[in-house]
Design a protein around this motif. Structure first.
Motif, PDB file in Angstrom:
ATOM      1  N   SER A 163      -3.194 -29.230 -17.076  1.00  0.00           N
ATOM      2  CA  SER A 163      -3.008 -30.508 -16.392  1.00  0.00           C
ATOM      3  C   SER A 163      -3.651 -30.560 -15.007  1.00  0.00           C
ATOM      4  O   SER A 163      -3.863 -31.635 -14.459  1.00  0.00           O
ATOM      5  N   SER A 164      -3.969 -29.403 -14.439  1.00  0.00           N
ATOM      6  CA  SER A 164      -4.464 -29.357 -13.057  1.00  0.00           C
ATOM      7  C   SER A 164      -5.975 -29.227 -12.943  1.00  0.00           C
ATOM      8  O   SER A 164      -6.533 -29.496 -11.869  1.00  0.00           O
ATOM      9  N   LEU A 165      -6.632 -28.778 -14.016  1.00  0.00           N
ATOM     10  CA  LEU A 165      -8.065 -28.518 -13.946  1.00  0.00           C
ATOM     11  C   LEU A 165      -8.880 -29.686 -14.494  1.00  0.00           C
ATOM     12  O   LEU A 165      -8.521 -30.266 -15.519  1.00  0.00           O
ATOM     13  N   PRO A 166      -9.974 -30.062 -13.823  1.00  0.00           N
ATOM     14  CA  PRO A 166     -10.815 -31.164 -14.304  1.00  0.00           C
ATOM     15  C   PRO A 166     -11.438 -30.837 -15.656  1.00  0.00           C
ATOM     16  O   PRO A 166     -11.625 -29.678 -16.020  1.00  0.00           O
ATOM     17  N   SER A 167     -11.762 -31.888 -16.375  1.00  0.00           N
ATOM     18  CA  SER A 167     -12.423 -31.763 -17.673  1.00  0.00           C
ATOM     19  C   SER A 167     -13.919 -32.003 -17.513  1.00  0.00           C
ATOM     20  O   SER A 167     -14.341 -32.714 -16.591  1.00  0.00           O
ATOM     21  N   PRO A 168     -14.756 -31.433 -18.390  1.00  0.00           N
ATOM     22  CA  PRO A 168     -16.188 -31.754 -18.363  1.00  0.00           C
ATOM     23  C   PRO A 168     -16.468 -33.234 -18.620  1.00  0.00           C
ATOM     24  O   PRO A 168     -17.579 -33.701 -18.401  1.00  0.00           O
ATOM     25  N   LEU A 169     -15.438 -33.973 -19.064  1.00  0.00           N
ATOM     26  CA  LEU A 169     -15.580 -35.409 -19.329  1.00  0.00           C
ATOM     27  C   LEU A 169     -15.035 -36.264 -18.192  1.00  0.00           C
ATOM     28  O   LEU A 169     -15.041 -37.487 -18.281  1.00  0.00           O
ATOM     29  N   SER A 170     -14.569 -35.639 -17.113  1.00  0.00           N
ATOM     30  CA  SER A 170     -13.931 -36.381 -16.024  1.00  0.00           C
ATOM     31  C   SER A 170     -14.901 -37.342 -15.345  1.00  0.00           C
ATOM     32  O   SER A 170     -16.086 -37.039 -15.161  1.00  0.00           O
ATOM     33  N   SER A 171     -14.370 -38.497 -14.947  1.00  0.00           N
ATOM     34  CA  SER A 171     -15.151 -39.478 -14.191  1.00  0.00           C
ATOM     35  C   SER A 171     -15.137 -39.108 -12.710  1.00  0.00           C
ATOM     36  O   SER A 171     -14.380 -38.234 -12.273  1.00  0.00           O
ATOM     37  N   THR A 172     -15.956 -39.803 -11.914  1.00  0.00           N
ATOM     38  CA  THR A 172     -15.975 -39.559 -10.474  1.00  0.00           C
ATOM     39  C   THR A 172     -14.607 -39.824  -9.858  1.00  0.00           C
ATOM     40  O   THR A 172     -14.134 -39.054  -9.008  1.00  0.00           O
ATOM     41  N   ILE A 173     -13.976 -40.903 -10.270  1.00  0.00           N
ATOM     42  CA  ILE A 173     -12.651 -41.227  -9.734  1.00  0.00           C
ATOM     43  C   ILE A 173     -11.654 -40.126 -10.076  1.00  0.00           C
ATOM     44  O   ILE A 173     -10.874 -39.685  -9.220  1.00  0.00           O
ATOM     45  N   GLU A 174     -11.673 -39.654 -11.302  1.00  0.00           N
ATOM     46  CA  GLU A 174     -10.748 -38.594 -11.711  1.00  0.00           C
ATOM     47  C   GLU A 174     -11.011 -37.302 -10.942  1.00  0.00           C
ATOM     48  O   GLU A 174     -10.068 -36.629 -10.488  1.00  0.00           O
ATOM     49  N   LEU A 175     -12.284 -36.941 -10.795  1.00  0.00           N
ATOM     50  CA  LEU A 175     -12.628 -35.729 -10.053  1.00  0.00           C
ATOM     51  C   LEU A 175     -12.178 -35.841  -8.602  1.00  0.00           C
ATOM     52  O   LEU A 175     -11.582 -34.906  -8.049  1.00  0.00           O
ATOM     53  N   THR A 176     -12.470 -36.969  -7.988  1.00  0.00           N
ATOM     54  CA  THR A 176     -12.099 -37.171  -6.588  1.00  0.00           C
ATOM     55  C   THR A 176     -10.594 -37.083  -6.406  1.00  0.00           C
ATOM     56  O   THR A 176     -10.096 -36.441  -5.474  1.00  0.00           O
ATOM     57  N   GLN A 177      -9.856 -37.723  -7.305  1.00  0.00           N
ATOM     58  CA  GLN A 177      -8.395 -37.704  -7.230  1.00  0.00           C
ATOM     59  C   GLN A 177      -7.862 -36.275  -7.332  1.00  0.00           C
ATOM     60  O   GLN A 177      -6.996 -35.862  -6.544  1.00  0.00           O
ATOM     61  N   MET A 178      -8.362 -35.501  -8.273  1.00  0.00           N
ATOM     62  CA  MET A 178      -7.860 -34.144  -8.481  1.00  0.00           C
ATOM     63  C   MET A 178      -8.157 -33.247  -7.284  1.00  0.00           C
ATOM     64  O   MET A 178      -7.339 -32.406  -6.898  1.00  0.00           O
ATOM     65  N   PHE A 179      -9.327 -33.423  -6.680  1.00  0.00           N
ATOM     66  CA  PHE A 179      -9.669 -32.619  -5.510  1.00  0.00           C
ATOM     67  C   PHE A 179      -8.857 -33.045  -4.298  1.00  0.00           C
ATOM     68  O   PHE A 179      -8.380 -32.197  -3.524  1.00  0.00           O
ATOM     69  N   LEU A 180      -8.665 -34.346  -4.127  1.00  0.00           N
ATOM     70  CA  LEU A 180      -7.862 -34.820  -3.006  1.00  0.00           C
ATOM     71  C   LEU A 180      -6.421 -34.331  -3.109  1.00  0.00           C
ATOM     72  O   LEU A 180      -5.784 -34.021  -2.096  1.00  0.00           O
TER      73      LEU A 180
END
Length: 335
Positions: A163-180
């Protein structure tokens, strides 16, 4: 409107997360083990990593990835190293995003050497951080100081990793959210993505982008350069071995440089989560800037690595929230 609201929500997280991440960083220090009568701790880790990379250059990418995957789950506490046990029956290393990570034996070797020199002193979490730092430099990247002083955690869960690690299919919004959510900025996310300049994936991970892509006559994802797609098809025939290795960077696969960004601008990156950084208006500029100035990107990468390696660290102050494992694969209580 919904997209605008999402970005506003993401930006609102920055102020709340920035303070907490700075406070955590203050608990670590460069040269920590010199104050613990273990003068050669970093040299021992470097010697071990050097031998491993000399034997197999591809292990460098996995050591860098190991730090990222460790820090995003339970913080930078070596929870990714724990094997299954009654305490942690399904640990992080068994999660789908982690099954392809290699290099655990490199950490084991460094720990064994350190236990002979400085028993019960150097944490497995610090070994991961130092090994990742050394892997960058030994692959041609910039050298930088890595603060140490982390303790090892005792909890490891595959569900938390998933649940915590980004997916290779993640969008920019999803990636940004997870890093923030981890206290890292969008620019640090873009900067750290450049680690995909080394390493590899498998044909299985890219088949859907080069064969039978919906809505195209060629069957190729239109965001991939077509000549590059033909190259990938030669590496990965439609009826071929899907476990075959594919370099993330076909130009300089074992050199830590900014080729990832140059490849991205021309549509020659493998994952949708990479492509989005060059297509989305929020991230295009920073991605292009990194392609134009390798020195700037390397400085930013070093700073981002240090910042990432401070996520939710466990230290002895103000209370004991971790331990120095005697065996990186087992908690001391389990041992």
């Amino acid at each position: 409107m919904a997209r605008v609201r999402t970005w506003l929500q993401i930006l609102a997280l920055v102020a709340a997360l920035r303070y907490s991440s700075v406070q955590v960083e203050a608990q670590l220090m460069v040269g920590f083990y010199r104050t613990r009568n273990c003068l050669y701790a970093e040299a021992i880790v470097r010697q071990t990593v050097t031998a491993a990379i000399n034997d197999d250059p591809s292990v460098a990418a996995s050591l860098i990835r190991m730090l990222f995957h460790d820090c995003f789950v339970e913080g930078c506490d070596a929870s990714i190293l724990l094997d299954a046990s009654p305490q942690n029956p399904v640990p992080e290393k068994d999660a789908v995003p982690n099954v392809s990570i290699r290099g655990f034996e490199v950490i084991d070797a460094a720990k064994a050497a350190l236990e002979k020199t400085c028993p019960s002193t150097v944490s497995c979490a610090d070994i991961i951080a130092l090994a990742a730092r050394d892997a960058v430099e030994l692959s041609g990247g910039q050298s930088f100081n890595m603060p140490t002083g982390r303790l090892d955690g005792t909890v490891s869960s595959a569900d938390s990793a998933a649940s915590s690690l980004p997916s290779p299919l993640s969008s920019t919004i999803e990636l940004t959210q997870m890093f923030l959510e981890q206290g890292l900025s969008q620019d640090e996310m873009i900067t750290l993505s450049g680690a995909h300049t080394i390493g590899s994936t498998t044909c299985k991970q890219i088949m859907s982008r080069i064969y039978g892509f919906d809505g195209t006559k060629t069957g190729v994802d239109p965001n991939i350069d077509f000549d590059y797609a033909l190259y990938l098809r030669r590496l990965c025939p439609e009826d071929g071995n899907t476990s075959r290795s594919v370099p993330l960077d076909s130009v300089s696969p074992n050199k830590f440089d900014n080729m990832y960004y140059m490849n991205g601008i021309t549509g020659r990156v493998l994952f949708p989560s990479d492509t989005t950084l060059f297509e989305d208006g929020q991230t295009q500029f920073a991605s292009k800037l990194n392609s134009q100035n390798e020195d700037l990107w390397e400085v930013k990468f070093a700073n981002a690595m240090v910042h990432m390696s401070s996520i939710k660290v466990k230290t002895a102050w103000p209370d004991q929230r971790g331990e120095v494992r005697l065996n990186c694969r087992v908690t001391n209580a389990g041992k």
